[in-house]
Design an enzyme around this catalytic site. Structure first.
Site, PDB file in Angstrom:
ATOM      1  N   ASP A  58      -2.706   3.153  -3.904  1.00 16.01           N
ATOM      2  CA  ASP A  58      -2.297   2.311  -2.994  1.00 16.01           C
ATOM      3  C   ASP A  58      -1.127   1.097  -3.776  1.00 16.01           C
ATOM      4  OD1 ASP A  58      -3.929   0.765  -4.920  1.00 16.01           O
ATOM      5  OD2 ASP A  58      -4.621  -1.129  -3.013  1.00 16.01           O
ATOM      6  N   LYS A 113       4.265 -14.828  14.504  1.00 14.05           N
ATOM      7  CA  LYS A 113       4.602 -14.197  13.235  1.00 14.05           C
ATOM      8  C   LYS A 113       3.148 -12.586  13.211  1.00 14.05           C
ATOM      9  CE  LYS A 113       0.815 -15.062  10.009  1.00 14.05           C
ATOM     10  NZ  LYS A 113       1.035 -16.193   8.682  1.00 14.05           N
ATOM     11  N   ASP A 115      -8.525   0.414  -1.368  1.00 20.50           N
ATOM     12  CA  ASP A 115      -7.445  -0.365  -1.396  1.00 20.50           C
ATOM     13  C   ASP A 115      -7.715  -1.346  -1.337  1.00 20.50           C
ATOM     14  OD1 ASP A 115      -6.304  -0.098   2.340  1.00 20.50           O
ATOM     15  OD2 ASP A 115      -4.760  -0.982   0.628  1.00 20.50           O
ATOM     16  N   ASP A 169     -13.042   2.334   2.414  1.00 18.69           N
ATOM     17  CA  ASP A 169     -11.888   3.309   1.619  1.00 18.69           C
ATOM     18  C   ASP A 169     -13.436   4.080   0.445  1.00 18.69           C
ATOM     19  OD1 ASP A 169      -9.541   2.891   2.279  1.00 18.69           O
ATOM     20  OD2 ASP A 169      -9.244   1.378   0.912  1.00 18.69           O
TER      21      ASP A 169
END
Length: 1138
Positions: A467, A610, A832, A845
Site C-alpha cells: 500500500d 469536502k 492497508d 485485508d
C-alpha cells in the site's frame, strides 16, 4: 387423535436437534411456571394475551407457550393447539422463507418434517434480526424489553449454550503428537528401530547381538530428540486468538429481573438486554431496542472506516452488517447511549466469524515445508530402492551361494543400515535451530517472525504488493497548493502573500480556509507541553490534520468554530467519498465562508462539503470566482477544475474539492434534528446544487528510505507493485518518486493498451532475467477498470515490470494476490495500514494477508490483521529488506547445512554397506557410528553454518524459483556425493583397510569376495573390524572440518569470506564446533564402558594426521573450482555449481 411422534419419529426429531445443537441449542422449560401459564395463543409475560404475528419471520421459543401437536392419522396431517412448550434457541429457530403457516392449525406431515425440523446455519448475508421489529425479537428470545431475562433462565442458557467467548482454534493435540513423532524421517527411524528389535529377538536367537538392541534404542532416542524439536518449533507459532480476545470488553451493564447489573461479557446469553454507553465496547451482536439521537459506533475494527456511524432502532439496510439498528461485537460507542438485545454471541458474531477465519490454519504448505517434504520423499525413495536391491540380491544370490554370510537377522540390519546411511538424522534439528536463529536475528532487526516455517518464504518472494499511505509515505498531510475561480492557482505561501497584501482573490482564500477548518473533525491538542516550541499537536485523520493546519495558518480556526455551531453532519466513507456539515450561526456579521453574494440570513443554515473532485463536481451547479461572486458552472470551468486536479495529482498530491451551499430555513424542519437517521438522509438529499469554492492539494511525502528500499528490492529481482485507494495520477506520481515507476508518464500503459481478446498463447510471459539498464514496461490500473478486465488482459498485466493498482478495494487486493500466485509468483502483501484514518488496519485485508505467501503488517495496525500476518515490521517498511536478506540467507544456510551433512552422513555411510553386501568385505563403518556421525559429530558444525553471514552478492541475485531452485537438487547431489563424498569415502576406505587390516597382518586379498569365509581367526577379524571402523569414523570426522570450510560459501573464496575477519564475514562458531565434533567422537570411542556396548575403539594419534592432509586437498580443489567459476561465470563448470 394420537400422539404426534412415533418412536422412530421421536428419534428423528432428537437426532435433528442434536446435529444442530452447536448452532441452535435448546433451553429447558421452566418447571411449574409453564403449566401455570398455559393459555391459548399467549405470547408475553408482561403484556398479557396477544395474537401470533402472521408476518413474523422467526418462530422459536415463546417462553410461556407449550405448542402441543397431535397427529391426524386419517388426513396425514398434524393438528395443533397452543398450550405451550417450545424450545429456546441461541439465534432463534429460522422459519424458512415462504412459510406463512404460523397461525394455522393444520400442517402436512411432509411440511413439518422438511421445513420445521430443518435447522439452517445461516451466513452473514442471510441474518434477519435487523429486519424484525423489536417486539418480534424479544418474543423470539422470550424476554421482556423492560425487565430482561430472569436469573434462572439466564443461568440455564449459559450452562446450555456456553460462554460468550471466541473459541480458540482446535489444538488437535493427538494428531500433533503423532506428526511430531512420525512426521518427516520419523516413520523411517521408527520402522528401523522395530526391525532392529526383531533382529535382536527373536530373529537373533539363540545368540542375540547386544549391538542390535543398542542400535534399536539409539534410533528411538534419535526419534525422541526429533519429536522434541518438532514440538518446540510448533510451540513457537503465534497465538492469534489471544490478541483477538484482548479486544473484547470485560464488564457490561445488563438488565435482568428488572435490575441493571454489571456482569462479565463472557456471561452474556442470548436474549440478554445490554446497555451501551459512551466509550464502551459492544460485547455481542446486538439488535438495538433504544438509541439516543447521538448514538454512534466506530466500526473501524470491522469495516476500516474510522468515522463514527450513527445508530437507529429501525432497519436502514438489507445487509445485516450495514443496518444501523445492529451494534456489532468489538465496535466502540463514540457517543450517545442505547440498549440492545443479544442476537449473536461468541463464535457466531460477525467479529467471531472473521476472527475464526483469521485464526484458521493456512491452507497449503510454505515453500520450506514443501522442500522438506520433497527431501523426505526423495530420501525415503532412495533408501527403499537400495534396500529392495539388497533384499533381491540376497534372495537371488547371496543366500543360495553364501548361506553363512548374511542370515535373516543380518539382512534386516543391512536394510536398517541403508536407511540410516541415507537419512541425515541431524537435518530436522538443523532446520528447526536454523529457523530459530534466523528468526531471532530478524527480531533484533525489528522484524517479528511469527511462524518459523515462513521465514524462508520471504526470501523467495518475487512480487511485493504494497500500500502507499503510511507505508511508502509519511502519512503526514500538508496543504501545498490551492485553486479557485477559472485559472487562479497558488501555492500556500503565495496565498498567504495575497492576504498580507489584501490583493485580488483574498476573499476566496479566506473562504477556502474557513471551509477547511469547519468541515473538519481534527482537533488541536488542548494541553501544550512546557518547552515545546514546534507546531501544536493535532489529533485526527491525516487529511483533516493537514487541512486544519492550513486553515489555522490563514485564520484562527478556534474563532471560526466559535461563530458557527454544528447541527448535523455526514462523515466521510468509501462509498460517498465526501464529508459534509450543516452549520448555523447567530453572528450578525456573516462570518466566513459566507460572502455578501450568498444572500445568507441568520435563520438559514450553511452546508459545507469536502470530497473527491470527480465525485462532488457532479453535485455542483455554481462556482465562486476570484472576486467572491457566485456564477453558474459551465463546461469551461469544469474543464479548468479537472485540469487543476490532474496537474496537482500528477505531482503526487491529494486533491480535495471544497464547496458550500446556503440552506434556507424553509428547506429543513426543526423536527428532523431529533432523529439522526432522518437528519443524515436529509443532508445527503440537500447535497446538490453546491457552489464550488475551490481546490486544496495536500502532499504526503515519501519516507526518506522508501526510494532506497524499492531500489534494493528491485535490484534483488523483486517486482514492486503499489496497491492503493488513491487517485491514479497521484499514485503514479508517488510511484515515480520512489522508483516503482521509472518510465515517463507518457510511456505508462493503461487499460486501453491491453487488447481484450488477445489469445493467451500469444501473450509474452514476464521476463525475470532482464539486466540493469534494459527497457522496462509500466502499467497503471484503477479498481473500476479491473472490474471489466478479461482473462486475456489479466495475463497481459502479469507481463509488466512496473504496476500501480489505484482506487482498489480489499476484495480487489485479494484478486490481485491470487492472480499473481496463479502465475507461479511468490507474493508478499502489506496490509492497508496507512490508507485508512488513524492507520487502522482493516480486517477486510485479512483474507489478502492470509492468501499471500507472506503476509506483512507494519506495527500500528489492528491486532486482528497483525495476528493474521506472518511478519510484523516493528519499525518501518524499510525493515523488509532485512527480512528478505535473512529469508534468502535462511535458504542458503540450510542448503549449506544439507551439503555439509550429506557427504559423511549419507554417501560415505552407504558405501561400507554396499561394499559389504556386494563384494563381501567387512563393513567398514558400524551402524552405531553412522548414527553418531549424523546426530552427534556432524550436528554442531552444521548448526554453526546457520550463523554464517550473508555473502556480499546475496541481494543482487534473483529470487529463487520455487519450482526449479530446490533445497536439494542434482547440482547439490553432484557436489555432495560425487565430489566431496567420493573423496571422503575413498580416503576413509584406504585408511580402514590399509591401516586397519593390511598393517595388522590381514591383506586385502583375504577379504575381497570372501563373503564371510575369511581364512583368519574370526575373533581376530572381529577385533580388526572394530579398529578399522574407528579409523574410518575418525577419517570422516576430520575431513568434515574441511568440508565445513569449503561449504561456507557458494561463490566467494574462504579468504574473501574470512571466518575470523570483519563483522560482515565473521563466524566464530565454526572452530569450537569443529573441536566439539572431534571431542564427542573421542568420547564415544575411548570410554571403556561405551566401547563394550557400541564396539567402538580408540585409534593411534598418527591416524589423525592423514585425514588433515586429505582435507587440505578437498579444500584446495573446491577453492580452485570457485576461482574458475568467478572468472568464467558462463562456463560448463559454473553452470554445474550448486
Amino acid at each position: 387423535m394420537t400422539s404426534l411422534y412415533s418412536a422412530s419419529e421421536k428419534t428423528e426429531v432428537e437426532s435433528a436437534i442434536a446435529e444442530t445443537h452447536a448452532y441452535i441449542p435448546t433451553l429447558p422449560s421452566i418447571p411449574g411456571r409453564d403449566e401455570a401459564l398455559e393459555r391459548a395463543n399467549s405470547l408475553s409475560l408482561t403484556t398479557g394475551p396477544a395474537r401470533v404475528n402472521p408476518k413474523a419471520k422467526i418462530v422459536g421459543e415463546f417462553r410461556t407457550l407449550r405448542c402441543v401437536l397431535w397427529e391426524n392419522t386419517t388426513t396425514d396431517t398434524y393438528d395443533w393447539n397452543f398450550s405451550i412448550h417450545v424450545t429456546d434457541t441461541k439465534e432463534g429457530f429460522v422459519n424458512p422463507k415462504g412459510n406463512k403457516d404460523v397461525t394455522g392449525n393444520r400442517l402436512p406431515r411432509s411440511h413439518l418434517r422438511s421445513k420445521w425440523l430443518t435447522c439452517y446455519l445461516v451466513d452473514l448475508s442471510s441474518l434477519e434480526w435487523h429486519t424484525m421489529t423489536t417486539s418480534e425479537v424479544c418474543t423470539v428470545f422470550g424476554v421482556s424489553e423492560k425487565v430482561g431475562l430472569d436469573g434462572p433462565m439466564a443461568a440455564r442458557r449459559l450452562a446450555k449454550n456456553g460462554r460468550n467467548v471466541i473459541s480458540p482454534p482446535p489444538t488437535h493435540l493427538t494428531r500433533k503428537i503423532f506428526w511430531y513423532i512420525f512426521g518427516g524421517f520419523g516413520s523411517l527411524l521408527f520402522g528401523g528401530a522395530i526391525i532392529c528389535f526383531l533382529a535382536w529377538f527373536p530373529l537373533g536367537d539363540p545368540k542375540p547381538q547386544t549391538s542390535n538392541l543398542a542400535l534399536a534404542i539409539v534410533l528411538l532416542v534419535v526419534l525422541a530428540i526429533q519429536a522434541v524439536f518438532n514440538a518446540w518449533q510448533d510451540y513457537s507459532t503465534s497465538r492469534v486468538m489471544a490478541s483477538i480476545a484482548g479486544m473484547l470488553p470485560t464488564d457490561v451493564l445488563v438488565t435482568r429481573d428488572g435490575n441493571t447489573l454489571k456482569l462479565p461479557a463472557s456471561e452474556l446469553v442470548a436474549g440478554d438486554i445490554v446497555k451501551i454507553t459512551l466509550g464502551s465496547k459492544v460485547p455481542a451482536d446486538l439488535r438495538l431496542l433504544e438509541a439516543s439521537s447521538d448514538l454512534k459506533f466506530d466500526r473501524s475494527i470491522l469495516t476500516g472506516e474510522s468515522n463514527p456511524i450513527s445508530a437507529s432502532v429501525e432497519p436502514t439496510d438489507v445487509n445485516f452488517m450495514e443496518s444501523k439498528n445492529i451494534a456489532l461485537q468489538g465496535t466502540l460507542c463514540t457517543s450517545g447511549s442505547g440498549r440492545g438485545v443479544c442476537v449473536g454471541l461468541g463464535d457466531f458474531t460477525v467479529f467471531g466469524r472473521i476472527a475464526k477465519q483469521a485464526s484458521s490454519e493456512r491452507t497449503g504448505r510454505t515453500s520450506l515445508e514443501a522442500e522438506i517434504l520433497r527431501l523426505v520423499v526423495l530420501i525415503a525413495s532412495l533408501a527403499f530402492t537400495v534396500a529392495l536391491f539388497i533384499v533381491i540380491l540376497w534372495a537371488a544370490w547371496l543366500h543360495p551361494d553364501h548361506r553363512a554370510f548374511i542370515n535373516v537377522s543380518g539382512l534386516l540390519i543391512d536394510c536398517v543400515s541403508v536407511a540410516i546411511a541415507f537419512i541425515p538424522e541431524g537435518l530436522p534439528v538443523c532446520v528447526t535451530l536454523s529457523l530459530t536463529v534466523i528468526a531471532g536475528a530478524m527480531r533484533k532487526s525489528n522484524v517479528l517472525c511469527k511462524s518459523l516455517s515462513t521465514v524462508e518464504s520471504l526470501g523467495s518472494v518475487n512480487v511485493i504488493a504494497s500500500d502507499k499511505t503510511g507505508t511508502l509515505t509519511e502519512n503526514v498531510m500538508t496543504a501545498v497548493n490551492l485553486a479557485f475561480g477559472a485559472e487562479n492557482r497558488y501555492s500556500v505561501e503565495e496565498a498567504l502573500e495575497l492576504l498580507r497584501q489584501d490583493a485580488h482573490g483574498n476573499q476566496c482564500v479566506k473562504a477556502l480556509a474557513a471551509i477547511a477548518g469547519l468541515c473538519n473533525d481534527a482537533e488541536f491538542e488542548a494541553k501544550v507541553e512546557a518547552g515545546c516550541s514546534g507546531p501544536r499537536k493535532i489529533n485526527g485523520d491525516a487529511t483533516d490534520v493537514g487541512l486544519l493546519r492550513f486553515s489555522d495558518n490563514i485564520s484562527p480556526v478556534a474563532n471560526a468554530r466559535l461563530e458557527w455551531k454544528e447541527v448535523g453532519k455526514v462523515a466521510f466513507n468509501s462509498k460517498n467519498k465526501f464529508a459534509l456539515k450543516l452549520l448555523e450561526t447567530h453572528s450578525e456579521r456573516h462570518p466566513m465562508p459566507v460572502l455578501a453574494s450568498d444572500n445568507f440570513h441568520l435563520s438559514d443554515y450553511l452546508l459545507v462539503v469536502k470530497g473527491a473532485p470527480d465525485v462532488l463536481i457532479r453535485r455542483c451547479s455554481r462556482f465562486m470566482d476570484e472576486n467572491g461572486i457566485t456564477l453558474p458552472l459551465n463546461d469551461k470551468i469544469i474543464a479548468a477544475i479537472a485540469g487543476a486536479q490532474e496537474g496537482y495529482a500528477s505531482r503526487g498530491q491529494r486533491v480535495l474539492l471544497l464547496a458550500k451551499k446556503v440552506v434556507y430555513s424553509s428547506e429543513i424542519h426543526k423536527a428532523v434534528f431529533a432523529d439522526s437517521n432522518s437528519l443524515e438522509e436529509r443532508l445527503v438529499a440537500l447535497n446538490v446544487d453546491l457552489t464550488v469554492v475551490g481546490l486544496v492539494a495536500l502532499v504526503d511525502p515519501p519516507k526518506g528510505d522508501t526510494a532506497h528500499t524499492v531500489s534494493i528490492c528491485r535490484r534483488a529481482g523483486i517486482r514492486f507493485a503499489m496497491v492503493t485507494g488513491d487517485f491514479s495520477l497521484t499514485a503514479v506520481a508517488i510511484a515515480q518518486q520512489v522508483g516503482i515507476i521509472t518510465n515517463p508518464l507518457p510511456a505508462v500503459k493503461h487499460i486501453n493498451d491491453l487488447p481484450k481478446d488477445m489469445p493467451l498463447d500469444q501473450i509474452p510471459s514476464f521476463n525475470a532475467d532482464k539486466e540493469p539498464g534494459d527497457p522496462v514496461s509500466s502499467l497503471v490500473l484503477s479498481g473500476s477498470e479491473m472490474m471489466t478486465m478479461t482473462e486475456s488482459q489479466w495475463a497481459q498485466v502479469l507481463a509488466f515490470d512496473e504496476i500501480v493498482f489505484a482506487r482498489t478495494s480489499p476484495q480487489q487486493k485479494l484478486q490481485i494476490v491470487r492472480t499473481f500466485q496463479g502465475a507461479g509468483c511468490t507474493v508478499a502483501v502489506t496490509g492497508d495500514g496507512g490508507e485508512l484514518p488513524a492507520k487502522l488496519l482493516s480486517v477486510n485485508d485479512a483474507p489478502a494477508l492470509k492468501q499471500a505467501d507472506v503476509g506483512v503488517a507494519v506495527a500500528g495496525g489492528s491486532e486482528v490483521a497483525m495476528a493474521t500476518a506472518d511478519l510484523v515490521l516493528l519499525d518501518n517498511f524499510s525493515a523488509i529488506i532485512t527480512g528478505i536478506l535473512y529469508g534468502r540467507l535462511c535458504f542458503e544456510n540450510l542448503k549449506k547445512s544439507i551439503l555439509y551433512l550429506l557427504p559423511a552422513g549419507s554417501f560415505s555411510e552407504l558405501m561400507p554397506v554396499l561394499l559389504n553386501v556386494i563384494f563381501g568385505l567387512p563393513q567398514a563403518l558400524s551402524n552405531i557410528q553412522m548414527i553418531l556421525i549424523c546426530v552427534i559429530t556432524d550436528v554442531l558444525p552444521a548448526l554453526s553454518l546457520v550463523k554464517e553471514q550473508p555473502e556480499a552478492d546475496l541481494l543482487l541475485r534473483k529470487p529463487r524459483n520455487r519450482k526449479k531452485d530446490r533445497l536439494i537438487n542434482f547440482k547439490l547431489i553432484l557436489q555432495a556425493y560425487f565430489f566431496i563424498g567420493v573423496l571422503e569415502s575413498l580416503t576413509a576406505m584406504v585408511g580402514a583397510f590399509y591401516f586397519g587390516f593390511q598393517r595388522n597382518g590381514v591383506p586385502f586379498s583375504k577379504l575381497w569376495l570372501q563373503y564371510g569365509g575369511y581364512d583368519v581367526d574370526p575373533a581376530v577379524i572381529s577385533e580388526l573390524t572394530n579398529k578399522a571402523q574407528s579409523i574410518y569414523f575418525f577419517n570422516l570426522v576430520m575431513m568434515q572440518w574441511f568440508n565445513l570450510l569449503s561449504t561456507r560459501t557458494r561463490r566467494l573464496s574462504l579468504f574473501q569470506q574470512n571466518p575470523i575477519g570483519g563483522p560482515k564475514t565473521r563466524n566464530l562458531f565454526l572452530f569450537p564446533a569443529m573441536l566439539a565434533a572431534l571431542g564427542l567422537g573421542c568420547f564415544f570411542s575411548y570410554v571403556p564402558a561405551i566401547q563394550r556396548v557400541f564396539l567402538t575403539r580408540g585409534i593411534k594419534a598418527q591416524y589423525f594426521f592423514l585425514p588433515l592432509a586429505y582435507g587440505c586437498v578437498i579444500l584446495f580443489l573446491d577453492e580452485s573450482r570457485k576461482w574458475w567459476n568467478r572468472r568464467n561465470p558462463k562456463s560448463l563448470l559454473a553452470k554445474m555449481a550448486w
